[in-house]
Scaffold this motif. Structure first.
Motif, short mmCIF file in Angstrom:
data_model
loop_
_atom_site.label_atom_id
_atom_site.label_comp_id
_atom_site.label_asym_id
_atom_site.label_seq_id
_atom_site.Cartn_x
_atom_site.Cartn_y
_atom_site.Cartn_z
N ARG A 1 8.71 17.26 -7.43
CA ARG A 1 8.42 15.97 -6.52
C ARG A 1 6.88 15.48 -6.20
N THR B 1 4.23 16.37 -9.10
CA THR B 1 3.48 15.26 -10.45
C THR B 1 4.00 13.75 -10.57
N ARG B 2 4.16 13.38 -11.56
CA ARG B 2 4.35 12.34 -12.29
C ARG B 2 5.34 12.02 -13.01
N VAL C 1 8.17 12.38 -11.18
CA VAL C 1 8.95 11.05 -10.84
C VAL C 1 9.66 10.47 -12.05
N GLU C 2 8.59 10.71 -13.25
CA GLU C 2 9.21 9.64 -13.32
C GLU C 2 10.79 10.51 -14.96
N ARG D 1 12.80 11.81 -13.11
CA ARG D 1 13.61 11.50 -11.81
C ARG D 1 14.23 9.99 -11.99
N THR D 2 13.03 9.55 -12.52
CA THR D 2 13.34 7.18 -12.41
C THR D 2 14.61 7.70 -13.56
N LEU E 1 17.58 8.49 -12.50
CA LEU E 1 18.67 7.32 -11.12
C LEU E 1 18.75 5.87 -12.11
N ASN E 2 17.96 5.14 -13.19
CA ASN E 2 17.76 3.98 -13.89
C ASN E 2 17.51 4.41 -15.33
N VAL F 1 9.12 0.39 -17.66
CA VAL F 1 7.71 0.22 -17.52
C VAL F 1 7.25 1.24 -18.33
N GLY F 2 7.89 1.46 -19.68
CA GLY F 2 7.74 2.50 -20.96
C GLY F 2 7.37 3.74 -20.26
N ILE F 3 8.42 4.32 -19.40
CA ILE F 3 8.36 5.67 -19.77
C ILE F 3 9.73 5.68 -20.98
N PRO F 4 8.67 7.39 -21.71
CA PRO F 4 9.67 7.80 -22.55
C PRO F 4 10.60 8.04 -22.60
#
Lengths: 586, 301, 354
Positions: free
Chosen positions: C204, C206-207, C210-211, C213-214, C217-218, C225-228
């Motif tokens: 909940r 830390t970055r 969130v990443e 979860r992202t 989710l999608n 957005v550059g998330i590996p």
């Protein structure tokens, strides 16, 4: 044509509710035989819902439909088809991963009274699309004179006359526009124009007499749209009732006989051709009187407001001045790529330049290589056969200076289950974490608050989940995030597709008001959008640059011409292999 | 030579339940619904078959009962997924646990009881053919039934209108519905029939192969079948070599001692699963363009 | 409010699941009421029973986390069972390397985590590089892991003093976890709770959380957005494997004290079910794990006492998840219908005013 036209299908007091809002409210409309009837309204006004009700996919919560004066209740789409209503949806009414032949068989079986287990032999006729006689019901559209006051009766009667009718028309399959399409081509390999033809043509080979088309010209060039409307006119002259949903005023005012305008789910105007002009219709659609609505055809046609026109003119002037001293950002020289998929043409000898402070448009069909070009620009690794890609200045091929606005925020770009704040902060990696530090939380809150206010995002609560936003607000969140992030380059794909006018205006204004260091690349299937936004347009077809227009040359006609010429000039060899033969990589 | 024939025969016998399960899953997935409860359907089918066989002594009744048990699980999955709109993968996994659990639960009293085998096809003349005779031409009837089902399924899917409806439901249900295809009914039909094949597969395991019922007798064959569906590219005909090669691995494992291979039987029992993983990886490597029905691909997102 | 609805849904689902069990019991001629009461009694009714329940909560919660973390990134990890087995192997292996020394416990834990993580890295790599469905691979590896344990305890790792029974040598006393309260329970249950809380915090706050979860989710947005994305797939699976491996350590050091073929009572699968019942609501993990562990341990003891098939625990768990899902989808549907009805009622009101 008969003088007193008979009503083909009518909606009486139709109301349909969705969770949270009314899609349409007490809609009453009458569609006549032998006419092209335009259903107008901005995106989100409720047109698609009406189309779905007509097609039997949705049923009205209140009110009813009448066909030929008789009250009908369309339980399902098959029933609607049997009663003569055929719908071509905006999102496509064909199954992409099946062949043309399979799709036609799927449509054709609805014409037969009983479902039979038939072998699926589909043959290609000399003249084009056609169903074999055993499957195709033996009927041809009759002239209007023989249609009486009760077309339903007529429809039922003709099902009995198996062998009557014109022998000639029975043997000859329907086709439109003189295009030949092989039956074993996968639908996703067809061009948009071919798709439309198949979608409409297959309806004509069954019981359908009432055609409902939802945005039929959305992916077509102006020339192809003209051709389509000519076909629709000839169908109307033969007695069909045609309903066209469109938001493109210029072309629809030219071709439709009657107009019904919808705003916020209600009918706000019913006009006949004689009494309608572009300006009056636009006012009805928007719901306001705007004295400065443009009349001219090519300039900012879709930016229906005076401020939009002014900004556009100012930009054009500014751009003329800046072309004297361009500040290059990206140069592609002689770039050819490797063919990666059978549907996408590889780039072939492409010279392409991007300068700062420019808005460049890319026009090209699906499969024209535009996707590869966009990926190159975005910095993704694409295998090059030859040529080189040069980034000028400080910008490297890192994504952190390039923003991307994809076409559909729901599919890619936003995360529905995250809050507005989280979505806005997704690019700002530092702001996302360390939520236990107050300073971090504060700067995140400030950042998000500023963007919400600046871009007028509603609802203003940053804790709201993104999926509850309207389409326009979703696009604004995406816009805010990417514009904030993209200092050097912004890629926008179909930036205003599906948006209501106010949101579309907003997005366009923001794109036009870009800061001087940024270059914006717009890829859009909507030629009008390119005209409204771009200083310079590059037209791609089959992997090659077939045209480059700048300044005043950027008009609907010019872009459309370049696209159509290109797709015709490569010969009529539509063997379904998608991108055709490229002399370059393979 | 003798041994090779024996192994070939065992391969076909061992591969048949997997073949039936693959066919059942192909049918379900072609209509757009993934059935992850396949293993549970096989377990239920196996347990029911064993029970009915012991209770009535009639093999035919037992086979039918096993198929019906599988069909019931499939019907439940289809109803939950299509009507109640539960996520496809979750529903399937649930029913795997429920099916396996119920099978173990109700099958507890009959664990280990010996069961008679299945009637086999004995055409004495053909039986004399060396090598082929005993191996291929004198298997039990379910083996030949499975091959026939594969052929029929291929014909229905690719040569009839019903097959077109099924494919349409599996490629794009929304457009199919708009075209008047009764997607819900098609999916219910396909998933139920598919799961009944899985029940039959379980029946074959207990009657035609192991000749007894144990909890866990399915030993992951249902999952292997789901994996092999990908390798077979959702085509019933390609399912045949996939299933029989897998059966061959099992046959090697069982007959290893006789063949003089002195690897620990536990290590050998790992072989089929490892090979399946490798085959899945290979399938992903080879075909860039997937033959997966589009609706199934959507569910996997 | 959401939380209350979730709890209500769970309780309702539990009632329905027990009803299902009753039906199954009736069909085999057992009395459902007495059976269910004795199940609850064995699980929670006595100090011994409660301690056994909490003892089982350790592996179940760890395996639930092992499934829940990859689930955040969209991965289905049914391999908790196999990863637990590998963790157990790793424990014993580490012990044989280090012997009875000061480093013993830490190497055992390390061994368990490493091997568990490695077992999950296999599907992770296959997913990352080739796109192979991780659900199937993790499942297959379960069977491989069980066979591996069987091979080891029948062969290389067999205790020569065990007279042919397949089991490894017993642990030296220093390696055994201290039991508390006069029962088999050990402090591991608290440690596991702490681990769970830490993980929730990471998710909940830390970055990375969130990443992650992202990604789940999608996926397209995440890569945009550059998330590996692929690394998150791989990493979440490995994390899950490490946690399940830790469960293997606890089973060896705390319960069995040696490697045997029955090292697990299906904890991996139960943990998976618990994770899916929670659906991202991490606060439910602990209570549900306790509930399910109670079910497992009571079914286990009832099997010995009254001959109840152990599979009854599987049945209830499966039905429980089923009814939870059914409840969730019914609620969603009902909300939708209510929203539509609201809109129509509003419209009727306005039109009657005009």
């Amino acid at each position: 044509m008969t003088e007193r036209k008979a009503i083909a299908v009518a909606l009486r007091g139709v109301t349909k509710a969705y969770p949270g809002a009314l899609a349409c409210e007490k809609v009453t409309a009458e569609f006549y035989w032998g006419e092209i009837h335009a259903l107008l309204g901005e995106n989100g006004a409720g047109k698609s819902t009406i189309v779905k009700i007509l097609g039997g996919i949705l049923s009205p919560d209140r009110g009813h439909l009448e066909i030929g004066g008789e009250v009908v209740s369309l339980a399902n789409p098959r029933y609607a088809r049997a009663l003569g209503i055929g719908v071509v949806h905006q999102a496509g009414s064909l199954i992409d991963t099946l062949t043309v032949g399979q799709n036609l068989r799927l449509a054709g079986r609805l014409g037969a009274a009983t479902a039979r287990l038939l072998p699926a032999q589909f043959s290609v006729h000399e003249q084009g699309i056609g169903l074999p006689r055993e499957i195709r019901p033996d009927r041809s559209p009759t002239e209007v004179d023989s249609l009486d006051e009760r077309p339903c009766e007529h429809l039922r009667a003709t099902s009995d006359e198996a062998d009557s009718g014109d022998g000639d028309s029975r043997g000859r399959p329907e086709f439109l526009g003189g295009t030949r399409i092989a039956s074993n081509v996968l639908v996703r390999d067809l061009s948009p124009h071919q798709r439309r033809l198949v979608e409409i043509g297959r309806l004509l080979t069954s019981d359908v007499r009432i055609l409902v088309l939802d945005e039929p010209t959305s992916a077509l060039t102006p020339q192809e749209s003209e051709g389509l409307f000519e076909e629709l006119r000839s169908l109307a002259n033969r007695g069909y009732a045609i309903v066209v949903v469109s938001h493109k005023l210029p072309e629809i005012t030219k071709h439709a006989d009657r107009f019904t305008v919808i705003r916020k789910g209600r009918v706000v105007g019913r006009l006949e051709r004689a009494k309608a002009n572009s300006k009056h219709l636009a006012e009805l659609i928007l719901g306001r009187k705007d004295s400065a609505l443009p009349e001219c055809e090519d300039l900012a046609q879709t930016a229906w407001s005076s401020t939009g026109v002014t900004t556009r003119l100012a930009r054009r002037r500014h751009w003329h001045e800046s072309t004297n001293s361009p500040r290059p950002l990206l140069r592609l020289k002689g770039v050819s790529t490797v063919r990666e998929s059978p549907h996408e043409a590889p780039l072939c000898g492409v010279d392409f330049e991007l300068n700062r402070d420019e808005i460049v448009g890319i026009a090209g069909r699906a499969g024209s290589g535009a996707t590869a070009l966009l990926r190159l620009i975005y910095g993704e690794s694409v295998r090059l056969e030859q040529g080189n890609v040069e980034w000028v200045g400080a910008v490297q091929k890192h994504r952190h200076t390039i923003g991307f606005m994809p076409a559909d925020p729901h599919a890619a770009g936003l995360v529905g289950d995250l809050t507005i704040a989280e979505n806005l902060a997704l690019r700002q990696r530092k702001l996302l974490g360390h939520a236990w530090r107050k300073s971090r939380r504060d700067s995140a809150t400030a950042f998000v608050g500023r963007l919400i206010e600046d871009y007028d995002i509603r609802p203003t609560n940053p804790g709201e989940k993104a999926r509850n936003l309207s389409g326009g607000n979703m696009r604004k969140v995406l816009l805010a995030r990417e514009m904030e992030y993209a200092a050097d380059l912004l890629l926008a794909v179909n930036p205003t597709a599906g948006l209501d006018i106010a949101s579309a205006e907003f997005v366009r204004q923001r794109i036009l008001q870009q800061p001087e260091s940024r270059c914006t690349v717009v890829y859009s299937e909507d030629v009008d959008e390119l005209c409204a936004l771009c200083d310079r347009v590059v037209v791609l077809s089959r992997g090659r640059v077939v045209g480059e227009l700048s300044g005043e040359q950027v008009t609907r006609q010019a872009i459309g011409l370049a696209l159509t010429e290109a797709s015709h000039s490569d010969g009529a060899s539509q063997d379904g292999k998608g991108g055709g033969q490229s002399l370059c990589a393979d | 030579m003798e041994l090779t024939g024996l192994i070939l025969g065992s391969a076909i016998a061992a591969g048949t339940p997997v073949l039936l399960a693959i066919l059942g899953e192909i049918l379900a997935q072609r209509s757009g619904i993934v059935n992850l409860g396949l293993e549970g359907a096989m377990a239920l089918g196996a347990m029911t078959t064993a029970w009915v066989q012991l209770a009535t002594g009639s093999t035919v009744l037992a086979l039918i009962a096993g198929s019906i048990a599988g069909a019931l699980l499939g019907l439940t999955h289809a109803t939950l997924t299509v009507v109640a709109r539960i996520q496809v993968l979750a529903s399937g996994l649930c029913l795997f646990f429920v099916g396996k659990g119920l099978a173990g639960f109700w099958g507890a009293p009959i664990v280990g009881r010996p069961l008679p085998g299945l009637p086999s096809l004995r055409l004495t003349v053909l039986n004399e053919i060396p090598f082929l005779g005993p191996a291929i031409l004198s298997q039990d009837i379910v083996v030949y039934l499975a091959i026939a089902i594969a052929a029929v399924m291929w014909w229905v899917l690719f040569r009839t209108n019903l097959g077109l409806l099924i494919q349409a439901s599996g490629e794009n249900a929304e457009v199919a519905r708009a075209e008047g295809v009764p997607v819900v009914r098609i999916r219910l039909l396909c998933v139920t029939v598919g799961a009944s094949l899985a029940g039959l597969a379980g029946a074959h395991i207990v009657l035609g192969f192991s000749h007894t019922w144990l909890d866990g007798i399915i030993a992951g064959r249902g999952w292997v079948a789901i994996g092999l569906v990908i390798l077979a590219r959702w085509n019933p005909i390609y399912a045949l070599p996939c299933a029989y090669v897998f059966g061959g691995l099992i046959a090697i494992q069982l007959n290893a001692q006789a063949a003089g291979i002195s690897i620990s039987p536990y290590l050998l029992s790992m072989l089929p699963y490892i090979v399946t993983i490798a085959a899945l990886t290979a399938a992903h490597l080879w075909s860039k363009r997937t033959a997966m029905p589009a609706e199934v691909a959507n569910a996997e997102q | 409010m959401r939380r209350l609805i979730s709890i209500a849904n769970l309780l309702f689902a539990l009632v329905l699941a027990l009803a299902g069990l009753s039906l199954a019991l009736l069909l085999v001629g057992r009395r459902p009421d007495t059976t269910i009461i004795s199940l609850f009694d064995a699980a929670f009714g006595s100090r011994l029973g409660l301690s056994e329940t909490l003892l089982r909560t350790v592996p179940v919660l760890l395996c639930a986390l092992a499934a829940a973390i990859p689930a955040q990134s969209g991965q289905i990890n049914i391999g908790g069972e196999g990863q637990l087995h590998l963790g157990a192997i790793g424990t014993v292996l580490a012990l044989s390397l280090v012997g009875n020394s000061g480093l013993m416990v830490s190497t055992m834990v390390l061994g368990a985590i490493l091997l568990g993580g490695m077992w999950a890295a296999i599907p992770g790599v296959l997913r990352m590089r080739f796109g192979v469905n991780e659900a199937l691979v993790t499942l297959f590896l379960n069977y491989v892991a069980i066979s591996l344990v069987q091979y080891l305890v029948h062969g290389p790792m067999r205790d020569p003093a065990s007279h042919g029974w397949p089991m490894s040598e017993p642990l030296p006393p220093a390696a055994i976890l201290t039991p508390i309260f006069g029962t088999r329970l050990h402090w591991g249950v608290l440690l596991v709770l702490v681990v769970a809380l830490v993980i929730v915090a990471v998710m909940r706050l830390t970055r990375t959380g969130v990443e992650l979860r992202t990604v789940g989710l999608n996926v397209r947005t995440a890569s945009l957005v550059g998330i590996p994305v692929r690394w998150y797939w791989f990493g979440s699976l490995v994390c899950g494997g490490m946690l399940a491996g830790l469960a293997g350590y606890y089973e060896i050091a705390g319960v069995q004290h040696r490697l045997r073929t029955d090292i697990s009572l299906g904890f991996g699968y139960s943990g998976f079910l618990v994770a899916w019942m929670c659906r991202g609501q991490f606060w439910l993990l602990f209570p549900l794990s306790v509930l399910v562990s109670g079910l497992i341990s009571s079914a286990d003891s009832l099997q010995i006492m009254s001959g109840l098939p152990a599979a009854s625990a599987d049945v209830v768990q499966g039905l429980l998840l089923l009814f939870v899902l059914l409840g969730q989808s019914s609620l969603a549907k009902w909300e939708q219908v209510r929203a539509v009805r609201q809109v129509l009622q509003r419209e009727r009101k306005y039109s009657s005013w005009n």
